[in-house]
Design a protein around this motif. Structure first.
Motif, PDB file in Angstrom:
ATOM      1  N   UNK A   1      37.576  47.557  38.631  1.00 48.05           N
ATOM      2  CA  UNK A   1      38.452  48.144  39.651  1.00 48.05           C
ATOM      3  C   UNK A   1      38.294  47.397  40.975  1.00 48.05           C
TER       4      UNK A   1
ATOM      5  N   UNK B   1      49.822  45.703  35.174  1.00 50.32           N
ATOM      6  CA  UNK B   1      50.560  46.522  36.142  1.00 50.32           C
ATOM      7  C   UNK B   1      50.601  45.847  37.505  1.00 50.32           C
ATOM      8  N   UNK B   2      49.627  44.969  37.747  1.00 45.26           N
ATOM      9  CA  UNK B   2      49.552  44.282  39.037  1.00 45.26           C
ATOM     10  C   UNK B   2      50.136  42.876  38.955  1.00 45.26           C
TER      11      UNK B   2
ATOM     12  N   UNK C   1      54.038  51.488  36.466  1.00 45.19           N
ATOM     13  CA  UNK C   1      52.814  52.294  36.503  1.00 45.19           C
ATOM     14  C   UNK C   1      51.819  51.794  37.539  1.00 45.19           C
ATOM     15  N   UNK C   2      52.225  50.797  38.292  1.00 44.92           N
ATOM     16  CA  UNK C   2      51.286  50.206  39.240  1.00 44.92           C
ATOM     17  C   UNK C   2      50.898  51.220  40.333  1.00 44.92           C
ATOM     18  N   UNK C   3      49.598  51.280  40.584  1.00 41.20           N
ATOM     19  CA  UNK C   3      49.159  52.032  41.758  1.00 41.20           C
ATOM     20  C   UNK C   3      48.814  50.982  42.804  1.00 41.20           C
TER      21      UNK C   3
ATOM     22  N   UNK D   1      39.130  57.345  39.064  1.00 38.79           N
ATOM     23  CA  UNK D   1      37.774  57.872  38.879  1.00 38.79           C
ATOM     24  C   UNK D   1      37.603  59.284  39.427  1.00 38.79           C
ATOM     25  N   UNK D   2      38.728  59.904  39.838  1.00 39.43           N
ATOM     26  CA  UNK D   2      38.670  61.282  40.316  1.00 39.43           C
ATOM     27  C   UNK D   2      38.648  62.203  39.103  1.00 39.43           C
TER      28      UNK D   2
ATOM     29  N   UNK E   1      40.129  44.109  40.904  1.00 35.01           N
ATOM     30  CA  UNK E   1      41.567  44.279  41.088  1.00 35.01           C
ATOM     31  C   UNK E   1      41.870  44.582  42.554  1.00 35.01           C
ATOM     32  N   UNK E   2      41.023  45.392  43.161  1.00 39.82           N
ATOM     33  CA  UNK E   2      41.181  45.675  44.596  1.00 39.82           C
ATOM     34  C   UNK E   2      41.077  44.376  45.400  1.00 39.82           C
TER      35      UNK E   2
ATOM     36  N   UNK F   1      46.764  48.885  45.425  1.00 38.82           N
ATOM     37  CA  UNK F   1      45.359  48.500  45.304  1.00 38.82           C
ATOM     38  C   UNK F   1      44.431  49.517  45.958  1.00 38.82           C
ATOM     39  N   UNK F   2      44.885  50.094  47.056  1.00 41.35           N
ATOM     40  CA  UNK F   2      44.054  51.067  47.769  1.00 41.35           C
ATOM     41  C   UNK F   2      43.760  52.274  46.886  1.00 41.35           C
TER      42      UNK F   2
ATOM     43  N   UNK G   1      38.167  52.724  51.321  1.00 42.90           N
ATOM     44  CA  UNK G   1      38.514  51.335  50.990  1.00 42.90           C
ATOM     45  C   UNK G   1      39.025  50.562  52.206  1.00 42.90           C
TER      46      UNK G   1
ATOM     47  N   UNK H   1      33.972  64.596  44.476  1.00 44.24           N
ATOM     48  CA  UNK H   1      33.243  63.413  44.020  1.00 44.24           C
ATOM     49  C   UNK H   1      34.105  62.549  43.105  1.00 44.24           C
ATOM     50  N   UNK H   2      33.747  61.273  43.029  1.00 46.73           N
ATOM     51  CA  UNK H   2      34.337  60.384  42.020  1.00 46.73           C
ATOM     52  C   UNK H   2      33.310  60.222  40.907  1.00 46.73           C
ATOM     53  N   UNK H   3      33.794  59.928  39.704  1.00 43.75           N
ATOM     54  CA  UNK H   3      32.877  59.714  38.585  1.00 43.75           C
ATOM     55  C   UNK H   3      33.283  58.466  37.824  1.00 43.75           C
ATOM     56  N   UNK H   4      32.365  57.535  37.672  1.00 47.58           N
ATOM     57  CA  UNK H   4      32.622  56.418  36.763  1.00 47.58           C
ATOM     58  C   UNK H   4      31.331  55.663  36.487  1.00 47.58           C
TER      59      UNK H   4
ATOM     60  N   UNK I   1      43.172  52.150  43.503  1.00 45.95           N
ATOM     61  CA  UNK I   1      42.559  51.845  42.202  1.00 45.95           C
ATOM     62  C   UNK I   1      41.440  52.833  41.874  1.00 45.95           C
ATOM     63  N   UNK I   2      40.810  53.379  42.897  1.00 47.62           N
ATOM     64  CA  UNK I   2      39.684  54.282  42.622  1.00 47.62           C
ATOM     65  C   UNK I   2      40.135  55.693  42.230  1.00 47.62           C
TER      66      UNK I   2
END
Ligand SMILES: Cc1ncc(C[n+]2csc(CCOP(=O)(O)OP(=O)(O)O)c2C)c(N)n1
Ligand code: SF4
Lengths: 292, 596
Positions: free
Chosen positions: B217, B248-249, A278-280, A289-290, B220-221, A282-283, B387, B206-209, A285-286
């Motif tokens: 996040x 997952x990482x 299930x890994x996405x 939030x879509x 992790x990035x 790193x680029x 990013x 748009x993004x929402x959080x 990760x956001x």
């Protein structure tokens, strides 16, 4: 191509740092036993992380050639667990005094046992605070006169063996530098045990300790559990024997869980493997939030 | 038509006002609007009163806004419990459930006459359309869509998604409820016109959080592989996010037995060579102090997030404050410089958290990120983040050559020494909380201690030149200035914009690096300034006083600081700026006479 297999002997684990323990301190014997145990196991020093808290006993990592970390008072266990989780390949040893482990750090012991990482925790139990010059420790016998109990201790001591057995420890042993071979053997067995191993070492403080705790007196009264015919897979029998802490000096393995089960780091690796699909990257990760 | 709409809602636990706010947030974000959603709960964990506040606009939303444009009360008593957070003004449209038993001319708000008061039989409509009181919040969504032009299609598709798991019947009930609200609004137009302008047709998605999820996040990035923590409001969601994602990482997390163990495990993971983070709030931060000192002297990188809440002690766990700055900078024994960073909004939390890891790794030090409850728990919609602009730093490891005669704490010109970790052959060393020499061996030698202190503090010098960690805005030669940090940065920007619209020459400074104090940046900023304000949500004005320790500020700089749960809003700041401007004018007047 030939592979070179490194063979280690005890002195490969001995550092150049000169111990500053008082001459005659029991901790000299403990570090010797550890050198021996490590040589038998044969892991390269740079693959070993040796973590301690603060106290005379906690100086021990510095006297080995392993990666050492002499941390803050009472907190060696959480730090060691972070190391093991970050790199499960390392051999991780943890050491400290009875004050370090059962007073200030007492809260961590139960949880280290519960989590069951493959660590070996060695307590040098001298029933006194050495480094701060002779105050009451949680294992000091009731009535003992120390710098902070001039008229005799008014508290019941903790029983480290019974504590850890009660918390569910899977490997519990006791040793003393009065019996070097026996001590090196339990340390080695503890390290080889695949899970959290607790070893209580009756390591006397020659400067502030009681006379009847010194090596000579210990030699007279120690009783190897093996000679009693004790079955180390019997937790209840182990608890029964552990009751004698403070009166008798049993050495050897009190309890060894015959079915150790997976460690925390095993389970962590399992979970990582399960979820890896299930890994996405790193680029991305956001992307979570879509809104949709 | 308006470009900016502030909606406040309140009700009892079962009324679902927060769920309605969330649904609305998602819908307007999909329409391309910028938005900010803040939530507030009464002291009861479940079933108590709750409220939310949504600000929607066609331009980025800088703050939750001041008085409401629209107030929605499913119950008046519940609404009034949030008085300070949901203030009603002369332009507010009040919509409330008529079953509440209050007559329109009785709307009990002291000294304020709202523009319009609209009683609607919300509960009754819900029962009629959906057969249940539970659909009251969906009725409200219909009313809002109808009266204010808010994303009807996206609300409907949101309803379908949200209830899909339940049953087709529940989906249909809620669609009927929404439709009934919408029709009611269309049949009963408002007198005030506060319909929202459409979002620009080319508005990017748009993004929402919220700030907590963004922080995790970002970590992790940044390559963080280990998290250790202990639950505490309002930081726990950071741990929750890690728990869902880090495995997952290939990483690990630990819910420790307390905050000391949480950061202890992080110290251990860092010693073992991994990027690692912990997060907490006020009381937990107090417990972590000794470990922060350990990581400082052992020169181990780590990031420690403190989501500030009202303090001291347990204080107000659910409300925001900016009162942990001094603690972050100074709570250590001995000579310590500990970098402290603060994000200004949800989107910014991404970059600031990455920067925290970069500084931690580069300088081999713990770094504190001071988030606050406001940023951490409010939701924002914002433009996608590129990013690819972020670079990631790794701690400097010893080369093969350096491992031949390795000294862990070698004195170098920069003060930074290559760091090895267990498993690295030839890099074996003893880390310690105790003072040590270059090899790591313990020492009580005073000269060595002084040299090591110098090494550990000298290495931070380049941080003073990090102008990129400060946001300066406005005319360079402005005589009026505003300074603020964290979640108040938006309020400050809003007040400055309003002041400029009135013809006042105001510039603003928002530090994201709070400590060490970059004296040059402040000195340069204040060169033209004759009067100004440090705006902060703390009783003592902690940044103002901290900066004054290191910088000589001009005499007219004042502190606008307030603790307490009601945030400082732009109107209050603007009023003070006008006052300062008048003061400057009066001071100048006699000079003119003398010259004449
Ligand atoms: C937070 C904190 N409290 C107190 C101390 C002082 N201190 C150092 S070692 C120690 C006790 C040592 O006793 P023990 O752990 O039994 O080890 P021993 O020296 O006997 O080997 C104390 C109280 C400290 N270093 N840190
Ligand atoms: S004080 Fe006691 S425990 Fe400490 S070094 Fe001396 S003998 Fe050992």
């Amino acid at each position: 191509m030939t592979t070179v297999v490194d063979v280690y002997v005890a002195k490969d684990y001995k550092s150049d740092l000169k111990p500053i323990w008082c001459p005659g301190c029991g901790d000299f014997g403990v570090v010797q036993a550890i050198y021996r145990a490590l040589a038998n196991i044969g892991r390269a020093p740079h693959e070993i992380a040796f973590i301690s808290g603060i106290g005379c006993s906690s100086r021990i990592p510095g006297y080995t050639t392993a990666y050492g970390f002499n941390t803050v008072h009472g907190r060696a266990l959480p730090i060691a667990q972070g190391i093991k989780l970050a790199n499960p390949e390392l051999l991780v040893l943890v050491a400290g005094g009875d004050g370090d482990g059962f007073s200030i750090g007492g809260g961590h012991v139960a949880h280290a046992i519960r989590r069951n990482l493959d660590l070996t925790y060695i307590i040098m139990d001298n029933q006194i605070y050495g480094l701060t010059k002779g105050q009451l420790s949680p294992t000091s016998p009731k009535g003992m006169k120390t710098a902070s109990s001039s008229f005799g201790s008014m508290e019941d001591p903790v029983n480290p063996l019974l504590y850890v057995l009660g918390y569910g420890a899977r490997f519990v042993a006791q040793g003393t530098p009065a019996d070097m071979a026996g001590l090196a053997a339990v340390v080695e067995e503890g390290i080889r045990y695949p899970g959290f191993a607790f070893i209580n070492v009756q390591s006397p403080c020659i400067t502030y300790g009681e006379a009847d705790q010194q090596l000579k007196a210990q030699k007279q009264r120690l009783e190897p559990l093996a000679s009693l015919g004790h079955d180390p897979s019997n937790r209840l029998a182990a608890m029964e024997l552990a009751q004698a802490y403070g009166t008798k000096l049993y050495t050897g393995v009190f309890y060894r869980d015959p079915a150790p089960g997976p460690t925390f780091e095993d389970l962590a690796r399992e979970r990582q493997a399960q979820l890896e699909g299930q890994r996405v990257t790193r680029e991305h990760v956001l992307d979570a939030f879509r809104p949709e | 038509m308006t470009r900016d709409l502030v909606i406040g809602m309140a009700g009892s636990g079962g009324d679902g006002v927060v769920a309605a706010g969330e649904a609305l947030m998602t819908a307007v974000a999909l329409d391309g609007y910028y938005a900010m959603l803040t939530k507030s709960f009464g002291p009861q964990i479940r079933g108590g009163e709750s409220s939310c506040r949504l600000r929607v606009a066609t331009v980025p939303v800088p703050s939750p806004g001041g008085t409401l444009d629209v107030a929605i009360a499913l119950n008046w008593d519940d609404f009034l419990r949030f008085g300070g957070e949901l203030p009603i003004g002369g332009h507010t449209v009040v919509i409330y459930d008529s079953a509440t038993g209050v007559a329109p001319d009785q709307i009990p708000v002291a000294g304020v006459r709202p523009a319009e008061v609209v009683p609607v039989a919300i509960g009754e409509m819900a029962r009629k359309a959906a057969g249940t009181d539970k659909a009251k919040n969906t009725i409200v969504l219909g009313l809002l869509a109808g009266w204010f032009n808010l994303a009807p299609q996206h609300i409907v598709s949101g309803i379908r998604k949200r209830f899909a798991k339940k049953s087709a019947e529940v989906v249909a009930q809620n669609e009927r409820a929404f439709q009934s609200g919408l029709e009611y609004a269309e049949a009963h137009p408002l007198t005030s016109d506060c319909r929202l302008e459409g979002a620009p047709a080319d508005a990017p998605p748009k993004l929402v959080t919220d700030g907590n999820d963004m922080c995790a996040a970002a970590a992790i990035f940044a390559g963080c592989e280990f998290f250790g923590g202990y639950p505490i409001t309002p930081s726990s969601e950071i741990m929750h996010f890690f728990n869902r994602e880090i495995w997952k990482h290939g990483g690990t997390m630990l819910q420790a037995e307390d905050e000391i163990a949480g950061i202890g495990a992080v110290v251990g993971a860092s010693f073992a060579g991994k990027k690692a983070m912990t997060a907490t709030s006020g009381p937990g931060m107090s417990l972590k102090t000794e470990m922060l000192g350990l990581a400082t002297i052992a020169e181990l990188p780590l990031v420690c997030v403190n989501v500030q809440r009202g303090g001291p002690s347990t204080g107000i766990p659910t409300k925001s404050e900016q009162s942990d700055l001094w603690q972050a900078a100074f709570s250590a024994h001995g000579d310590v410089v500990r970098p402290v960073l603060a994000p200004v909004d949800v989107a910014d939390t991404f970059g600031v958290t990455i920067e925290a890891f970069n500084i931690a790794e580069h300088y081999q030090t713990p770094v504190v990120v001071l988030s606050d409850q406001d940023i951490a728990q409010r939701k924002e919609s914002f433009d996608a983040i590129d990013t690819s602009v972020f670079t990631l730093e790794q701690r400097r490891r010893p080369t093969e050559d350096e491992l031949r005669d390795y000294l862990r704490y070698r004195f170098t010109e920069s003060g930074i020494s290559p760091i090895s970790h267990p498993g690295m052959k030839g890099g074996n060393y003893l880390a310690a909380g105790i003072e040590h020499n270059e090899s790591g061996a313990p020492t009580a030698n005073g000269e060595m201690h002084a040299k090591m202190n110098d090494k550990r503090i000298r290495k931070f010098r380049p941080l003073a030149g990090r102008h990129d960690l400060f946001v300066v805005d406005g005319p360079d030669d402005a005589t009026l200035a505003l300074v603020g940090w964290g979640s108040l940065a938006g309020v400050l920007g809003e007040a400055a914009a309003a002041a400029r619209a009135e013809g006042l020459r105001v510039k603003t400074l928002v530090p994201k690096l709070l400590y060490p104090v970059a004296a040059d940046v402040y000195a340069r900023f204040f060169r033209s300034v004759q009067a100004g304000l440090f705006i902060e949500q703390s009783h003592q004005g902690q940044l103002h006083r901290l900066v004054r320790m290191f910088v000589d500020l001009p005499p007219g700089i004042e502190s606008l600081a307030r603790s307490g749960s009601n945030p400082i809003d732009a109107g209050l700041v603007l009023a003070r700026v006008r006052q300062l401007a008048r003061g400057l004018q009066q001071a100048r007047a006699p000079m003119v006479e003398q010259v004449g």
